[in-house]
Write a protein that holds these residues in place. Structure first.
Motif, PDB file in Angstrom:
ATOM      1  N   ALA A   1       0.867  -1.178   0.000  1.00 40.27           N
ATOM      2  CA  ALA A   1       0.000   0.000   0.000  1.00 40.27           C
ATOM      3  C   ALA A   1       0.899   1.221   0.000  1.00 40.27           C
ATOM      4  O   ALA A   1       1.724   1.389   0.892  1.00 40.27           O
ATOM      5  N   GLU A   2       0.756   2.059  -0.991  1.00 37.02           N
ATOM      6  CA  GLU A   2       1.668   3.184  -1.174  1.00 37.02           C
ATOM      7  C   GLU A   2       1.136   4.498  -0.618  1.00 37.02           C
ATOM      8  O   GLU A   2       1.886   5.291  -0.094  1.00 37.02           O
ATOM      9  N   LYS A   3      -0.143   4.747  -0.797  1.00 37.46           N
ATOM     10  CA  LYS A   3      -0.675   6.052  -0.402  1.00 37.46           C
ATOM     11  C   LYS A   3      -2.159   5.918  -0.094  1.00 37.46           C
ATOM     12  O   LYS A   3      -2.880   5.209  -0.786  1.00 37.46           O
TER      13      LYS A   3
ATOM     14  N   TRP B   1      -3.620   3.766  -3.077  1.00 34.36           N
ATOM     15  CA  TRP B   1      -2.803   3.290  -4.188  1.00 34.36           C
ATOM     16  C   TRP B   1      -2.077   2.031  -3.744  1.00 34.36           C
ATOM     17  O   TRP B   1      -1.430   2.015  -2.693  1.00 34.36           O
ATOM     18  N   LEU B   2      -2.181   0.992  -4.557  1.00 34.43           N
ATOM     19  CA  LEU B   2      -1.466  -0.247  -4.298  1.00 34.43           C
ATOM     20  C   LEU B   2      -0.410  -0.441  -5.378  1.00 34.43           C
ATOM     21  O   LEU B   2      -0.679  -0.215  -6.560  1.00 34.43           O
ATOM     22  N   LYS B   3       0.742  -0.859  -4.949  1.00 33.49           N
ATOM     23  CA  LYS B   3       1.818  -1.167  -5.897  1.00 33.49           C
ATOM     24  C   LYS B   3       1.886  -2.678  -6.043  1.00 33.49           C
ATOM     25  O   LYS B   3       1.967  -3.406  -5.057  1.00 33.49           O
TER      26      LYS B   3
ATOM     27  N   ASP C   1       6.557  -2.295 -12.565  1.00 28.61           N
ATOM     28  CA  ASP C   1       5.604  -2.297 -11.462  1.00 28.61           C
ATOM     29  C   ASP C   1       4.296  -1.643 -11.921  1.00 28.61           C
ATOM     30  O   ASP C   1       4.306  -0.720 -12.728  1.00 28.61           O
ATOM     31  N   THR C   2       3.191  -2.135 -11.398  1.00 28.52           N
ATOM     32  CA  THR C   2       1.873  -1.612 -11.754  1.00 28.52           C
ATOM     33  C   THR C   2       1.240  -0.995 -10.521  1.00 28.52           C
ATOM     34  O   THR C   2       1.312  -1.560  -9.440  1.00 28.52           O
ATOM     35  N   TYR C   3       0.647   0.171 -10.700  1.00 30.33           N
ATOM     36  CA  TYR C   3      -0.038   0.841  -9.606  1.00 30.33           C
ATOM     37  C   TYR C   3      -1.543   0.764  -9.840  1.00 30.33           C
ATOM     38  O   TYR C   3      -2.023   1.046 -10.927  1.00 30.33           O
ATOM     39  N   LEU C   4      -2.239   0.380  -8.807  1.00 30.22           N
ATOM     40  CA  LEU C   4      -3.681   0.222  -8.856  1.00 30.22           C
ATOM     41  C   LEU C   4      -4.293   1.239  -7.906  1.00 30.22           C
ATOM     42  O   LEU C   4      -3.987   1.249  -6.716  1.00 30.22           O
ATOM     43  N   CYS C   5      -5.142   2.115  -8.440  1.00 28.87           N
ATOM     44  CA  CYS C   5      -5.823   3.097  -7.602  1.00 28.87           C
ATOM     45  C   CYS C   5      -7.209   2.572  -7.271  1.00 28.87           C
ATOM     46  O   CYS C   5      -8.018   2.319  -8.170  1.00 28.87           O
ATOM     47  N   CYS C   6      -7.468   2.368  -6.006  1.00 25.25           N
ATOM     48  CA  CYS C   6      -8.775   1.938  -5.532  1.00 25.25           C
ATOM     49  C   CYS C   6      -9.462   3.188  -4.990  1.00 25.25           C
ATOM     50  O   CYS C   6      -8.991   3.774  -4.028  1.00 25.25           O
ATOM     51  N   CYS C   7     -10.533   3.579  -5.634  1.00 26.87           N
ATOM     52  CA  CYS C   7     -11.171   4.832  -5.228  1.00 26.87           C
ATOM     53  C   CYS C   7     -12.681   4.720  -5.364  1.00 26.87           C
ATOM     54  O   CYS C   7     -13.211   3.830  -6.013  1.00 26.87           O
ATOM     55  N   LEU C   8     -13.360   5.662  -4.717  1.00 27.57           N
ATOM     56  CA  LEU C   8     -14.788   5.800  -4.917  1.00 27.57           C
ATOM     57  C   LEU C   8     -15.106   7.271  -5.027  1.00 27.57           C
ATOM     58  O   LEU C   8     -14.422   8.112  -4.475  1.00 27.57           O
ATOM     59  N   HIS C   9     -16.134   7.553  -5.777  1.00 28.47           N
ATOM     60  CA  HIS C   9     -16.538   8.922  -6.029  1.00 28.47           C
ATOM     61  C   HIS C   9     -17.540   9.354  -4.956  1.00 28.47           C
ATOM     62  O   HIS C   9     -18.488   8.657  -4.657  1.00 28.47           O
TER      63      HIS C   9
END
Length: 167
Positions: free
Chosen positions: A134-136, A143-145, A156-164
């Motif tokens: 977990a990066e941020k 943000w997950l790396k 490396d791939t970054y995955l942003c988990c977000c909700l509006h």
């Protein structure tokens, strides 16, 4: 005739040839073939996202204890649950064999009574734990790396988990 609904014959032919080349291992541009020309297995990590609309239900209780829910997530590498409505101190009962990242829900300042809003849970297979970090974190995202060794990409791939949020 093209009216916005019918397919172009040329586009279908190109798609069919591309699909055939990939199936026969002739498409090396995508990097998904082995030296022998056979397709390699798909990447090791496929994320899935689900707006769960509350991890707890007043009628059903804990949703992730339900056999139907467990059947639906069976074999999922990474599961991103949004709108969990879970506070930081709420037990999530992460499924056996998974690790979790939590972004707690928030009580909106305009809401006097009732439940929290938002919240994100990320559950990923325990055998992938060494490839995740977990990066941020923010109030409604994280943000997950994913390390390149996981097989999704050469980097490396970054995955942003977000909700509006409307607020």
């Amino acid at each position: 005739m093209y009216d916005g609904l019918h397919l172009h014959k040329d586009s279908v032919r190109i798609f069919a040839n591309t699909l055939k080349d990939a199936a026969l291992g002739r498409n090396t541009a995508m990097g998904f073939t082995t030296p022998a020309g056979f397709l390699r297995p798909p990447p090791q990590c496929m994320p899935r996202c689900w707006n769960i609309q509350g991890l707890y239900s007043s009628i059903f209780g804990l949703k992730n204890g339900d056999p139907v829910f467990l059947k639906n997530i069976e074999g999922v590498d990474v599961l991103i649950l949004t709108e969990t409505w879970c506070r930081e101190d709420t037990p999530t009962h992460c499924p056996s064999g998974y690790c979790e990242v939590i972004v707690p829900s928030l009580k909106l300042s305009t809401v006097q009574r009732g439940r929290d809003s938002g919240g994100i849970l990320v559950w990923y297979r325990g055998d992938l734990a060494s490839h995740f970090s977990a990066e941020k974190f923010g109030k409604s995202h994280c943000w997950l790396k994913m390390n390149k060794e996981i097989g999704i990409s050469e980097t490396d791939t970054y995955l942003c988990c977000c909700l509006h949020s409307s607020n």
